[in-house]
Design a protein around this motif. Structure first.
Motif, short mmCIF file in Angstrom:
data_model
loop_
_atom_site.label_atom_id
_atom_site.label_comp_id
_atom_site.label_asym_id
_atom_site.label_seq_id
_atom_site.Cartn_x
_atom_site.Cartn_y
_atom_site.Cartn_z
N SER A 169 -1.82 -0.95 -4.00
CA SER A 169 -2.97 -0.08 -3.79
C SER A 169 -2.46 1.25 -3.23
CB SER A 169 -3.96 -0.72 -2.82
OG SER A 169 -3.30 -1.14 -1.65
N ILE A 170 -3.29 2.28 -3.36
CA ILE A 170 -2.88 3.60 -2.85
C ILE A 170 -3.92 4.09 -1.87
CG2 ILE A 170 -2.17 5.94 -3.43
CD1 ILE A 170 -1.47 5.02 -6.20
N ASP A 177 0.84 -1.19 0.00
CA ASP A 177 0.00 0.00 0.00
C ASP A 177 0.89 1.25 0.00
OD1 ASP A 177 -2.63 0.96 0.01
OD2 ASP A 177 -2.65 1.23 2.18
N ILE A 178 0.46 2.24 -0.76
CA ILE A 178 1.22 3.49 -0.90
C ILE A 178 0.38 4.62 -0.33
CG2 ILE A 178 2.16 5.13 -2.59
CD1 ILE A 178 2.43 2.64 -4.50
N ILE A 179 1.01 5.52 0.40
CA ILE A 179 0.31 6.69 0.94
C ILE A 179 0.60 7.88 0.02
CG2 ILE A 179 0.29 8.34 2.86
CD1 ILE A 179 0.97 5.93 4.71
N ALA A 180 -0.46 8.52 -0.47
CA ALA A 180 -0.29 9.68 -1.36
C ALA A 180 -1.50 10.59 -1.22
CB ALA A 180 -0.16 9.21 -2.81
N ILE A 230 5.62 6.16 1.05
CA ILE A 230 4.93 7.46 1.06
C ILE A 230 5.40 8.22 -0.19
CG2 ILE A 230 4.53 9.64 2.28
CD1 ILE A 230 5.20 8.26 4.90
N GLU A 231 4.44 8.78 -0.90
CA GLU A 231 4.78 9.52 -2.12
C GLU A 231 4.29 10.95 -1.98
OE1 GLU A 231 3.79 10.59 -6.56
OE2 GLU A 231 2.61 10.79 -4.74
N ILE A 232 5.11 11.91 -2.35
CA ILE A 232 4.67 13.30 -2.39
C ILE A 232 4.96 13.89 -3.77
CG2 ILE A 232 5.25 13.54 0.10
CD1 ILE A 232 7.14 15.91 -1.33
N GLU A 233 4.24 14.93 -4.10
CA GLU A 233 4.38 15.56 -5.41
C GLU A 233 4.87 17.00 -5.21
OE1 GLU A 233 0.92 14.25 -7.92
OE2 GLU A 233 0.93 16.36 -8.45
#
Ligand code: PLP
Length: 352
Positions: free
Chosen positions: A103-104, A79-82, A136-139
């Motif tokens: 999954s996100i 699982d990815i946190i975004a 964890i992904e940030i933009e």
């Protein structure tokens, strides 16, 4: 379609300048798959240096950078946190589900930016029933958040949550250079807590194609294998990599103009009847605005502006987006703001 004189649809609409075309025409080339393309190697070295990472790899697109980073870091069921507005959730064709079986978990951030507390709360407790939280992904900048900048303190706080919990941290840095220019924070400082990150060459940097993904030597080795597998490995890629080298040398500092122009557009249209601009979100080269008070949908405003030679993106039923870039001058932006004013006032007169 009408002729587009002023294109504020996206910073992807830039055309290579004469200087960039010269650099491309004169590029030294070799076989990229054998690490023998000098221009591509130079671009990767420059990007790795700028981002403070051990290594980098040239990719055809930013989307491929995100997908390959996820493939390297995650396993099926992870699982990815975004943020809920993120590109990996909304604009990559469900790639994380398709390629890596991940999954996100979307976070309800503010203008595309979430806090360390929110990231922590989104982590799942290890149990048989739950997917494993892995990343964890940030933009940077947060595109649908308004081109907003993740402040360095927030980046670091989220980085600490990742580190304390053994999670991988990845940055979609499509517009990291815009954040650097607008905030004065060095790219390597923003990049420091991340296991992987990339910058897009085909957005504000003005290249026709390409992105560069950076990380540790081991990460890049694995990313290279995915690039090869997916058919992203190239041959004489120096012809396009040279545009990237040129852009890193010439097109970063000038983004100040794009940011000034975006602010000017926002100020010029903020008081139009029925148009709402969240001025706090205008931090880089984007202006999102809501036209629900004008009696028109975004699609209608879009069409009417096109007839005047101005293209502004419609993002939602009532939400529109202006993006300034290398091919847009201050006069263009002033003209576009006037065109929007005319469209809004004309419609108001008809309705009165
Ligand atoms: C454009 C964009 C991407 C994808 O980049 P491409 O080079 O178009 O594949 C990813 N993330 C964000 C935030 C973007 O704006």
């Amino acid at each position: 379609m009408s002729k587009i004189d002023i294109d504020l649809y996206s910073d992807t609409q830039t055309r290579p300048t004469p200087g960039m075309r010269d650099a491309m025409a004169n590029a030294e080339v070799g076989d990229e798959q054998r690490d023998e393309d000098p221009s591509t190697n130079r671009l990767c070295d420059m990007a790795a240096e700028m981002l403070g990472k051990e290594a980098a790899v040239f990719m055809p697109s930013g989307t491929m950078c995100n997908q390959i980073a996820i493939l390297v870091h995650c396993r099926p069921g992870d699982d990815i946190i975004a943020d809920k507005t993120s590109h990996i959730i909304n604009s990559e064709g469900g790639g994380p589900a398709v390629f890596s079986g991940t999954s996100i978990r979307p976070i309800d951030g503010v203008r595309g930016i979430f806090t360390a507390e929110q990231a922590e709360a989104a982590m799942r407790k290890p149990r048989r029933h739950a997917p494993r939280t892995r990343m964890i992904e940030i933009e940077q900048t947060a595109n649908s958040g308004g081109g907003t900048i993740w402040p360095l303190e927030t980046v670091r706080a989220v980085g600490k949550v990742a580190q304390d919990n053994g999670l991988v941290l990845h940055m979609d840095g499509a517009r990291l250079p815009n954040a650097v220019v607008a905030s004065g924070v060095a790219a390597r400082d923003f990049a420091e807590p991340f296991d992987s990150l990339w910058i897009d060459l085909s957005k504000g940097l003005g290249c026709p194609i390409g992105a560069v993904l950076a990380g540790s030597k081991d990460f890049i080795l694995q990313a290279w294998q995915w690039k090869q597998r997916m058919g992203g490995a190239m041959r004489q890629s120096g012809v396009i990599a040279a545009a990237g080298v040129y852009a890193l040398e010439n097109n970063i500092d000038r983004m100040v103009d794009d940011h000034d122009n975006a602010r000017m557009f926002a100020e010029n249209v903020a008081n139009l009847p029925g148009v709402a601009v969240d001025m706090d979100s205008v931090q880089t080269n984007m202006v999102f605005f809501d036209v629900s008070g004008t009696g028109m949908t975004a699609a209608e405003v879009h069409e009417r502006l096109l007839k005047r030679g101005v293209r502004i993106g419609e993002n939602d039923k009532y939400r529109m987006r202006v993006v300034t870039h290398l091919d847009v001058t201050r006069d263009h932006v002033a003209t576009a703001a006037e065109a929007l004013r005319d469209v809004v006032l004309e419609n108001a007169a008809v309705m009165a």
